[in-house]
Design a protein around this motif. Structure first.
Motif, PDB file in Angstrom:
ATOM      1  N   GLU A 376     -10.478   5.333  -0.408  1.00 34.06           N
ATOM      2  CA  GLU A 376     -10.928   6.549   0.555  1.00 34.06           C
ATOM      3  C   GLU A 376     -12.203   6.474   0.913  1.00 34.06           C
ATOM      4  OE1 GLU A 376     -10.817  10.500  -1.127  1.00 34.06           O
ATOM      5  OE2 GLU A 376      -9.774  11.076   0.560  1.00 34.06           O
ATOM      6  N   ALA A 506      -8.472   4.409   4.672  1.00 28.40           N
ATOM      7  CA  ALA A 506      -7.940   5.776   4.639  1.00 28.40           C
ATOM      8  C   ALA A 506      -9.071   6.656   4.734  1.00 28.40           C
ATOM      9  CB  ALA A 506      -7.542   5.911   3.101  1.00 28.40           C
ATOM     10  N   PRO A 508     -10.132  10.584   5.578  1.00 34.05           N
ATOM     11  CA  PRO A 508      -9.616  11.740   5.297  1.00 34.05           C
ATOM     12  C   PRO A 508      -9.735  12.870   6.602  1.00 34.05           C
ATOM     13  CG  PRO A 508     -11.373  11.456   3.763  1.00 34.05           C
ATOM     14  CD  PRO A 508     -11.415  10.240   4.860  1.00 34.05           C
ATOM     15  N   TRP A 518      -4.644  11.300   5.361  1.00 37.25           N
ATOM     16  CA  TRP A 518      -5.259  10.185   5.797  1.00 37.25           C
ATOM     17  C   TRP A 518      -5.097   9.678   7.057  1.00 37.25           C
ATOM     18  CZ3 TRP A 518      -3.594  10.457   0.541  1.00 37.25           C
ATOM     19  CH2 TRP A 518      -4.539  10.847  -0.479  1.00 37.25           C
TER      20      TRP A 518
END
Ligand SMILES: *[C@@H]1O[C@H](CO)[C@@H](O)[C@H](O)[C@H]1NC(C)=O
Ligand SMILES: *[C@@H]1O[C@H](CO)[C@@H](O)[C@H](O)[C@H]1NC(C)=O
Ligand SMILES: *[C@@H]1O[C@H](CO)[C@@H](O)[C@H](O)[C@H]1NC(C)=O
Ligand SMILES: *[C@@H]1O[C@H](CO)[C@@H](O)[C@H](O)[C@H]1NC(C)=O
Ligand SMILES: *[C@@H]1O[C@H](CO)[C@@H](O)[C@H](O)[C@H]1NC(C)=O
Length: 665
Positions: A376, A506, A508, A518
């Motif tokens: 992420e 990914a 957010p 995502w």
């Protein structure tokens, strides 16, 4: 900007497609006769039966139909399995307008989970879609017979549970009429037969008779901006674009919830440059259908209005603004064509190929990731505000807190009516930020980035109109000086959050309620970054899948019987000329400069199940008369824009019979 809050009927109807499609017209050459391949000789008839219709307390009508594809049930031109008749239950909800107190939209929704499943299974026939649609309009939308038999266990064939009157048999369609006097349709992009292309219809609203040429000039500009230049360029051969001019009595579109006397009654809710709604969707639906039997896949309404605004959904709505019309249109078309939700923060709909809600480890675009293992990117949304604030009313403040743990920030806003450099002021923690006007009154975007994190504690952004305008009288003829939207993000350093727009990871995204999904990239995709002219790789792949679920790569197979002389008889047939007509992509693109690097078709020919390797990579073959038999053509399209094709949409094949007795005189 608001977007698709409901499935468009165009999208939803695809779901119903139980399949079919094949060649229609065949050219006849002198001394050569052509014949239709056997599958085409079967009449395209379908049978639908309404088995249940229920009006629920909220006015929603739920219809279930049985769809028995009696004839051309095949996928990607695969021959029908005529012994295995398909039964499918299709449902749709029709919200009865009368139960909405005359509300302005007529929503058509399908039971989406079920519908999606069917969609996954089914394929590319517009013909079928139209038949089902007509059936639903006749039998579900317009209630005729409330004493419908609830046939839960309908045995379709000659079923006693279903009355004849609820069964319809369709043959070939008649021509569609519905154009009005004064209407004019022009095909702006013509890449082939409507029945095997994805067709977009632009319909103007608020153009008077005198503005006919302005309408066509506006449409040509929009089409050039989007289809000829970057955004849809690699997909262009799959599209046809039609423009329908219908003169309106008044020029322009309505505002403050009131529409003008225009063809389709487009209007804004208030004065802000945001959503544009259609008050006469029925007229728009009928007009679009009237453009052509297979022409109305994606209806789009373009308001004759110089400013920003639009909406996704059944109709893709935008304006003729030469500054923002294209920007809004390509974004809204993205929603409709790819069937995706938003990528920007603060929206309501996050769904489709470009949004992952559940798992980074199993992220939908795993096959596109820059890194071997998904991770992420680290950011945090500090402020998100659809202010829609009239700056005439005084300063507007957005407050937020930071924990002091971040390395960079970015402030993005949109505004309208701020046409000069001294008309608008922005302060961050009391310090004025540099700002220059993009010029004009239209809605536009501004952005500031900081290379340091905020200190822990409270912070404030303040927006004002230029002080010299405070006593200015109201001028109702121009958009108000307005702060439309604000987002403030904090980010980690490039090691933990990559601004590099070539990275796929990914990222957010936070919705209206702060829920996280995502997306795949920082600010590359036009579904997030309105200034971008490109879809992200994931959206492009989704677009290929979507378009090829509506149109087959193979237009038709044409078989010509060559004779030694022209006096007839089967015996004189000396050879067959067989040609596969593919949608011109890859090596067949007319403009090779538009060919994506690595894009190509491969194909193979089979006779009686045996691969004819020597014929491979020829699109037009000649075979001697002795080579009668059951032939098959298989094509596959390869493009770096598609990495996964689980439904085989980039493949097309057709089985056909080559036989002398099928040659006509
Ligand atoms: C197709 O329909 C026509 C008219 O209804 C009919 O005469 C013909 O026999 C049909 N052909 C086939 C192959 O079913
Ligand atoms: C045709 O359909 C029937 C019934 O669904 C099925 O049993 C049969 O295997 C199918 N045949 C082929 C060749 O797909
Ligand atoms: C764009 O539209 C504005 C407002 O209608 C107009 O003043 C301007 O001349 C147009 N610009 C171009 C390049 O057409
Ligand atoms: C603001 O603009 C001026 C003039 O272009 C420039 O000198 C100054 O560095 C800018 N300030 C910031 C914070 O970007
Ligand atoms: C948004 O897209 C435009 C056009 O491609 C690009 O110039 C800009 O840098 C992008 N914004 C960000 C924050 O990357």
């Amino acid at each position: 900007m608001r977007t698709c809050l409901f499935l468009s009927s165009a999208i939803a109807l695809v779901v119903l497609a139980a399949t079919t499609t094949t060649a229609d017209a065949k050219k006849t050459f002198s001394k050569v006769s052509s014949y239709a391949v056997p599958n085409d000789e079967i009449n395209a008839t379908g049978y639908f039966t309404l088995i249940d219709r229920e009006t629920q307390h909220d006015g929603t009508r739920l219809c279930s139909i049985l769809d028995r594809g009696e004839t051309k049930v095949f996928r990607n031109l695969w021959p029908a399995n005529r012994s295995g008749d398909r039964l499918q239950i299709l449902r749709r909800n029709v919200h009865d307008e009368s139960h909405h107190g005359g509300s302005h939209t007529h929503e058509e929704n399908f039971d989406s989970k079920e519908a999606k499943d069917l969609f996954e299974l089914n394929t590319n026939s517009k013909e079928w879609t139209l038949m089902v649609d007509k059936f639903l309009v006749d039998e579900c939308d317009q209630v005729k017979d409330e004493t419908l038999n609830n046939g839960a266990d309908v045995d379709f064939w000659g079923s006693p549970g279903v009355s004849e009157s609820n069964q319809q048999v369709f043959g070939n369609h008649g021509s569609v009429s519905g154009l009005q006097e004064g209407d004019e349709v022009r095909k702006l992009v013509d890449n082939g037969p409507d029945r095997n292309r994805v067709d977009i219809v632009f319909m103007g609203d608020g153009y008077t008779l005198e503005e006919r040429e302005k309408f066509f000039a506006d449409m040509n500009r929009l089409v050039n901006d989007m289809f000829i230049s970057e955004t849809f360029q690699s997909f262009l051969p799959l599209f046809n674009v039609h423009a329908l001019f219908r003169p309106s009595k008044e020029s322009g579109i309505g505002s403050n919830g009131h529409w003008k006397d225009t063809s389709f009654r487009l209007y804004r809710d208030g004065t802000e440059l945001r959503g544009i709604y259609v008050a006469n969707p029925k007229a728009a639906r009928e007009a679009c259908r009237a453009v052509g039997q297979y022409a109305c896949d994606f209806p789009s309404l373009i308001g004759n209005d110089p400013y920003y605004g639009g909406l996704g959904g059944e109709f893709v709505i935008s304006t003729s603004s030469n500054k923002s019309g294209t920007i809004v249109l390509r974004h809204e078309l993205g929603h409709s064509l790819i069937d995706v939700g938003e990528e920007y923060d603060g929206g309501q709909v996050y769904s489709g190929v470009n949004a992952e809600r559940w798992s980074i480890q199993n992220i939908k675009w795993k096959h596109w990731l820059t890194d071997a293992t998904p991770r992420e990117e680290k950011n945090v949304l500090r402020a998100q505000d659809y202010a829609w604030y009239d700056l005439k009313k005084g300063p507007y403040k957005v407050k937020f807190n930071s924990d002091g743990n971040w390395k960079r920030w970015s402030l993005k806003i949109s505004h309208s009516g701020v046409d000069t450099d001294d008309s608008f002021e922005v302060y961050l923690d009391g310090k004025r930020l540099n700002w220059t006007s993009p010029g004009g009154y239209d809605r536009d975007f501004s952005e500031w980035d900081g290379e340091e994190g905020f200190s822990a504690g409270a912070h404030e952004i303040e927006f004002r109109q230029g002080a010299k305008y405070d006593d200015e009288p109201v001028d109702g003829s121009r958009p108000i000086r307005q702060l439309c939207s604000v987002t403030m993000h904090e980010f980690m350093g490039e090691d933990q959050y990559r601004f590099d727009n070539s990275v796929i990871s990914a990222y957010p995204t936070y919705d209206l309620y702060g829920r996280k999904t995502w997306r795949s990239n920082h600010e590359f995709c036009l579904m997030r970054n309105m200034s971008s002219t490109q879809f992200c790789s994931i959206c492009k792949e989704g677009l290929w899948h979507r378009l090829l679920s509506k149109a087959s790569l193979l237009d038709e197979i044409q078989v010509d019987c060559q004779r030694e002389d022209d006096d007839g008889g089967d015996e004189k047939v000396s050879k067959f000329e067989i040609e596969a007509k593919l949608i011109p992509l890859g090596q067949f693109r007319e403009d090779q400069s538009k060919r994506v690097k690595g894009e190509a078709y491969t194909f193979r020919w089979f006779r009686n199940g045996i691969h004819q390797a020597k014929l491979d990579d020829q699109i037009r073959i000649e075979v001697p008369a002795a080579d009668e038999g059951t032939w098959e053509f298989k094509a596959e399209f390869i493009t770096p824009e598609v990495r996964k094709d689980p439904r085989g949409l980039l493949k097309a094949s057709k089985v056909f019979v080559v036989a002398k007795h099928l040659c006509s005189n």
